[in-house]
Design an enzyme around this catalytic site. Structure first.
Site, PDB file in Angstrom:
ATOM      1  N   TYR A  34      15.183  -0.097 -32.415  1.00  0.00           N
ATOM      2  CA  TYR A  34      15.374  -1.035 -31.297  1.00  0.00           C
ATOM      3  C   TYR A  34      16.852  -1.409 -31.171  1.00  0.00           C
ATOM      4  CZ  TYR A  34      14.687  -5.334 -28.534  1.00  0.00           C
ATOM      5  OH  TYR A  34      14.742  -6.323 -27.569  1.00  0.00           O
TER       6      TYR A  34
ATOM      7  N   VAL B 257      12.474 -14.829 -26.208  1.00  0.00           N
ATOM      8  CA  VAL B 257      11.666 -15.206 -25.044  1.00  0.00           C
ATOM      9  C   VAL B 257      10.182 -15.103 -25.397  1.00  0.00           C
ATOM     10  CG1 VAL B 257      11.454 -14.921 -22.555  1.00  0.00           C
ATOM     11  CG2 VAL B 257      13.486 -14.022 -23.720  1.00  0.00           C
TER      12      VAL B 257
HETATM   13  N1  LIG Z   1      11.029 -11.219 -25.653  1.00  0.00           N
HETATM   14  C1  LIG Z   1      12.187 -11.343 -26.308  1.00  0.00           C
HETATM   15  O1  LIG Z   1      12.341 -12.223 -27.190  1.00  0.00           O
HETATM   16  C2  LIG Z   1      13.337 -10.439 -26.002  1.00  0.00           C
HETATM   17  C3  LIG Z   1      14.554 -10.657 -26.697  1.00  0.00           C
HETATM   18  C4  LIG Z   1      15.644  -9.836 -26.421  1.00  0.00           C
HETATM   19  C5  LIG Z   1      15.522  -8.836 -25.479  1.00  0.00           C
HETATM   20  N2  LIG Z   1      14.322  -8.632 -24.819  1.00  0.00           N
HETATM   21  C6  LIG Z   1      14.253  -7.542 -23.842  1.00  0.00           C
HETATM   22  O2  LIG Z   1      13.686  -8.036 -22.631  1.00  0.00           O
HETATM   23  C7  LIG Z   1      13.035  -6.956 -21.953  1.00  0.00           C
HETATM   24  C8  LIG Z   1      11.642  -7.390 -21.529  1.00  0.00           C
HETATM   25  O3  LIG Z   1      10.881  -7.653 -22.713  1.00  0.00           O
HETATM   26  P1  LIG Z   1       9.584  -8.626 -22.696  1.00  0.00           P
HETATM   27  O4  LIG Z   1       9.806  -9.590 -23.785  1.00  0.00           O
HETATM   28  O5  LIG Z   1       9.289  -9.102 -21.331  1.00  0.00           O
HETATM   29  O6  LIG Z   1       8.504  -7.557 -23.208  1.00  0.00           O
HETATM   30  P2  LIG Z   1       6.942  -7.370 -22.861  1.00  0.00           P
HETATM   31  O7  LIG Z   1       6.318  -8.672 -22.550  1.00  0.00           O
HETATM   32  O8  LIG Z   1       6.410  -6.545 -23.991  1.00  0.00           O
HETATM   33  O9  LIG Z   1       6.997  -6.497 -21.508  1.00  0.00           O
HETATM   34  C9  LIG Z   1       7.539  -5.182 -21.561  1.00  0.00           C
HETATM   35  C10 LIG Z   1       7.525  -4.571 -20.151  1.00  0.00           C
HETATM   36  O10 LIG Z   1       8.028  -3.230 -20.281  1.00  0.00           O
HETATM   37  C11 LIG Z   1       7.094  -2.323 -19.685  1.00  0.00           C
HETATM   38  N3  LIG Z   1       7.027  -1.049 -20.402  1.00  0.00           N
HETATM   39  C12 LIG Z   1       6.843  -0.863 -21.727  1.00  0.00           C
HETATM   40  N4  LIG Z   1       6.769   0.450 -21.994  1.00  0.00           N
HETATM   41  C13 LIG Z   1       6.915   1.105 -20.796  1.00  0.00           C
HETATM   42  C14 LIG Z   1       6.926   2.479 -20.406  1.00  0.00           C
HETATM   43  N5  LIG Z   1       6.770   3.453 -21.303  1.00  0.00           N
HETATM   44  N6  LIG Z   1       7.117   2.780 -19.094  1.00  0.00           N
HETATM   45  C15 LIG Z   1       7.292   1.794 -18.185  1.00  0.00           C
HETATM   46  N7  LIG Z   1       7.273   0.473 -18.473  1.00  0.00           N
HETATM   47  C16 LIG Z   1       7.089   0.140 -19.775  1.00  0.00           C
HETATM   48  C17 LIG Z   1       5.752  -3.030 -19.811  1.00  0.00           C
HETATM   49  O11 LIG Z   1       4.883  -2.571 -18.783  1.00  0.00           O
HETATM   50  P3  LIG Z   1       3.587  -1.636 -19.078  1.00  0.00           P
HETATM   51  O12 LIG Z   1       3.187  -1.828 -20.501  1.00  0.00           O
HETATM   52  O13 LIG Z   1       2.613  -2.100 -18.072  1.00  0.00           O
HETATM   53  O14 LIG Z   1       4.116  -0.283 -18.762  1.00  0.00           O
HETATM   54  C18 LIG Z   1       6.138  -4.496 -19.558  1.00  0.00           C
HETATM   55  O15 LIG Z   1       6.160  -4.787 -18.185  1.00  0.00           O
HETATM   56  C19 LIG Z   1      13.044  -5.765 -22.933  1.00  0.00           C
HETATM   57  O16 LIG Z   1      14.077  -4.870 -22.587  1.00  0.00           O
HETATM   58  C20 LIG Z   1      13.346  -6.404 -24.278  1.00  0.00           C
HETATM   59  O17 LIG Z   1      13.968  -5.515 -25.173  1.00  0.00           O
HETATM   60  C21 LIG Z   1      13.235  -9.417 -25.061  1.00  0.00           C
END
Ligand SMILES: NC(=O)c1ccc[n+]([C@@H]2O[C@H](COP(=O)([O-])OP(=O)(O)OC[C@H]3O[C@@H](n4cnc5c(N)ncnc54)[C@H](OP(=O)(O)O)[C@@H]3O)[C@@H](O)[C@H]2O)c1
Length: 264
Positions: free
Chosen positions: A144, A179
């Site tokens: 990651y 988040v």
């Molecule tokens: N949450 C945190 O604390 C945090 C911290 C730092 C950075 N981030 C970043 O923020 C971004 C969003 O994360 P989140 O926390 O909202 O994660 P999440 O709740 O797990 O959502 C992930 C999203 O990515 C999509 N996705 C995953 N695999 C995919 C694939 N193979 N093709 C197309 N879409 C795909 C999922 O849609 P489907 O499964 O429906 O395809 C979902 O809409 C990410 O880049 C993550 O690295 C998050």
């Protein structure tokens, strides 16, 4: 009218970004493997369209049609934190999948966006949703972290290239902080022998220290709308002060906080 193309729109941060842009009258093309439910996305007057991954910018631009756009935004948000394992324990299929979604897809989407969107709109902006993991160390998150570090550096290169190109697009890689989304649920369910900092993330949740997806989406959109968006190419939104007046954001950027390090 403004338009935005957002990957990972089905839940978490991407869904919150879609909802907030739609509520401001922006046309939104969402991309993921599963469509968000009608209840999740809310009312949108036909302003929301969904494309099942594999995402194709050309298809998104076709959907937008010939209407004049004052701004066109690409938000590379989709991401996975798996495999949460230490080197020597990786599932190679998971490694490939993580690099494809976290790194290859944003690179290819950015490429397609720059190749096809330039004739469509003068104000092109790209956000790569990155992570503090790109610069901090979390044993068990090697894949990651490496994917996000590479995404940051890719963003720096594109920014430099665009700065000297005709009709430059602007780009930034943003760290959203911790988040409260499905990704954090996954982190709290990881194997603590592989991801040794799991208890710290459990504590953040228990202590109410996670940001909501809506709050973070709002901050990302404030950064995106700022006049000097793209001046700082890799930034942690927790280092920014967001005053009441949205137009004041630029005045408060970089109040000596930029060097602060957050632990994730
Ligand atoms: N949450 C945190 O604390 C945090 C911290 C730092 C950075 N981030 C970043 O923020 C971004 C969003 O994360 P989140 O926390 O909202 O994660 P999440 O709740 O797990 O959502 C992930 C999203 O990515 C999509 N996705 C995953 N695999 C995919 C694939 N193979 N093709 C197309 N879409 C795909 C999922 O849609 P489907 O499964 O429906 O395809 C979902 O809409 C990410 O880049 C993550 O690295 C998050």
């Amino acid at each position: 009218m403004q338009a935005a193309i957002i990957t990972g729109c089905s839940r978490g941060l991407g869904l919150a970004l879609c909802r907030q842009l739609l509520s401001r009258g922006c046309r939104v093309i969402g991309i993921a493997r599963t469509p968000p439910s009608v209840a999740d996305i809310g009312s949108h007057d036909g302003h929301f369209s969904f494309i099942r991954a594999d995402p194709l910018i050309e298809r998104a631009l076709d959907i937008l049609g010939p209407q004049t756009l004052s701004r066109l935004i690409l938000i590379n948000n989709a991401g996975v934190v798996t495999p949460m394992a230490q080197a020597g324990n990786y599932d190679h299929a998971e490694v490939n999948a993580a690099l494809a979604i976290n790194l290859t897809a944003p690179i290819m989407l950015t490429n397609a966006f720059l190749a096809t969107a330039k004739g469509r709109c003068e104000d092109l902006r790209i956000v790569n949703v990155s992570s503090g993991a790109a610069v901090n160390l979390h044993p068990g998150w090697g894949i990651y972290a490496a994917s996000k570090a590479a995404l940051d550096h890719f963003s720096r290169h594109v920014a430099l290239e665009q700065a000297i190109s005709e009709q430059p697009a602007r780009i930034a890689a943003l760290y959203p902080g911790v988040v409260d989304t499905g990704m954090q649920d996954e982190i709290r369910q990881s194997d603590p022998l592989q991801f040794t900092q799991r208890s710290r993330f459990e504590a953040l949740k228990n202590d109410g220290d996670l940001s909501s997806a809506e709050e973070v989406a709002q901050k990302i959109l404030r950064c995106l709308a700022a006049d000097d968006f793209g001046t700082e190419i890799v930034l942690d939104i927790r280092n920014y002060f967001f005053p009441e007046d949205p137009h004041e954001l630029t005045a408060h950027q970089g109040r000596g906080l930029r060097s602060r390090r957050h632990p994730d």
